[in-house]
Design a protein around this motif. Structure first.
Motif, PDB file in Angstrom:
ATOM      1  N   SER A  27       0.868  -1.210   0.075  1.00  0.00           N
ATOM      2  CA  SER A  27       0.015  -0.143  -0.076  1.00  0.00           C
ATOM      3  C   SER A  27       0.724   1.298   0.007  1.00  0.00           C
ATOM      4  N   ILE A  28       1.590   1.444  -1.053  1.00  0.00           N
ATOM      5  CA  ILE A  28       2.347   2.479  -1.292  1.00  0.00           C
ATOM      6  C   ILE A  28       1.746   3.831  -2.056  1.00  0.00           C
ATOM      7  N   LEU A  29       1.662   4.750  -1.413  1.00  0.00           N
ATOM      8  CA  LEU A  29       1.194   6.035  -2.116  1.00  0.00           C
ATOM      9  C   LEU A  29       2.358   6.846  -2.701  1.00  0.00           C
ATOM     10  N   SER A  30       3.505   6.882  -1.979  1.00  0.00           N
ATOM     11  CA  SER A  30       4.627   7.517  -2.496  1.00  0.00           C
ATOM     12  C   SER A  30       5.963   7.083  -2.205  1.00  0.00           C
ATOM     13  N   ILE A  31       6.824   7.046  -3.005  1.00  0.00           N
ATOM     14  CA  ILE A  31       8.341   6.306  -2.482  1.00  0.00           C
ATOM     15  C   ILE A  31       9.444   7.248  -3.003  1.00  0.00           C
ATOM     16  N   ARG A  32      10.354   7.353  -2.258  1.00  0.00           N
ATOM     17  CA  ARG A  32      11.576   8.326  -2.602  1.00  0.00           C
ATOM     18  C   ARG A  32      12.767   7.935  -1.813  1.00  0.00           C
ATOM     19  N   ASN A  33      13.969   8.494  -2.573  1.00  0.00           N
ATOM     20  CA  ASN A  33      15.090   8.362  -1.912  1.00  0.00           C
ATOM     21  C   ASN A  33      15.594   6.821  -1.840  1.00  0.00           C
ATOM     22  N   MET A  34      15.053   6.036  -2.796  1.00  0.00           N
ATOM     23  CA  MET A  34      15.662   4.789  -3.056  1.00  0.00           C
ATOM     24  C   MET A  34      17.179   4.655  -3.116  1.00  0.00           C
ATOM     25  N   GLY A  35      17.598   3.632  -2.671  1.00  0.00           N
ATOM     26  CA  GLY A  35      19.102   3.374  -2.787  1.00  0.00           C
ATOM     27  C   GLY A  35      19.750   2.088  -2.147  1.00  0.00           C
ATOM     28  N   ALA A  97      14.273   2.560   1.250  1.00  0.00           N
ATOM     29  CA  ALA A  97      13.601   3.724   0.716  1.00  0.00           C
ATOM     30  C   ALA A  97      12.819   4.283   1.758  1.00  0.00           C
ATOM     31  N   GLU A  98      12.399   5.624   1.464  1.00  0.00           N
ATOM     32  CA  GLU A  98      11.326   6.351   2.326  1.00  0.00           C
ATOM     33  C   GLU A  98      10.217   6.084   1.448  1.00  0.00           C
ATOM     34  N   ILE A  99       9.055   5.438   2.294  1.00  0.00           N
ATOM     35  CA  ILE A  99       7.705   5.347   1.766  1.00  0.00           C
ATOM     36  C   ILE A  99       6.511   5.923   2.641  1.00  0.00           C
TER      37      ILE A  99
END
Length: 121
Positions: A27-35, A97-99
């Motif tokens: 249930s991901i709305l947004s994901i950022r800074n993956m690494g 990641a930040e989710i």
């Protein structure tokens, strides 16, 4: 439930290549800074490569010139192309990641379970 699932690790000879993948699901709305981070036996977890502020990329000194991070258009999958691998690259590689979930108003960090990369000399 939110997950980051890595794949693509394995055993490779020195000088070889591997491509790691990490996909976010749930249930991901947004994901950022993956690494990508890695942890060798007896050592602390360290940064390998990551996206920062959506488009900036950070590489560790050991990764520069040999590894390339990329992602799909949706931004939920990140890849790590690793070329000219060395025995010192042997480690468990973790996706991070930040989710932000649909039910939340903030981002929180998530880690995958890791994938083993072993480079033989």
């Amino acid at each position: 439930q939110v997950q980051l699932v890595e794949s693509g690790g394995g055993l490779v000879q020195s000088g070889g290549s591997l491509r790691l993948s990490c996909a976010g699901s749930g249930s991901i709305l947004s994901i950022r800074n993956m690494g990508w981070y890695r942890q060798a036996p007896g050592k602390q977890r360290e940064l390998v490569a990551r996206y920062r502020n959506y488009n900036d990329i950070d590489y560790s000194d050991s990764a520069k010139g040999r590894f390339t991070i990329s992602r799909d258009n949706a931004g939920n999958t990140v890849y790590l192309q690793m070329n000219n691998l060395k025995p010192d690259d042997t480690a468990v590689y973790f996706c991070n990641a930040e989710i932000r979930r649909f039910t939340e108003t903030f981002f929180r960090p998530y880690w995958g379970r890791g994938t083993q990369v072993t480079v033989s000399s």
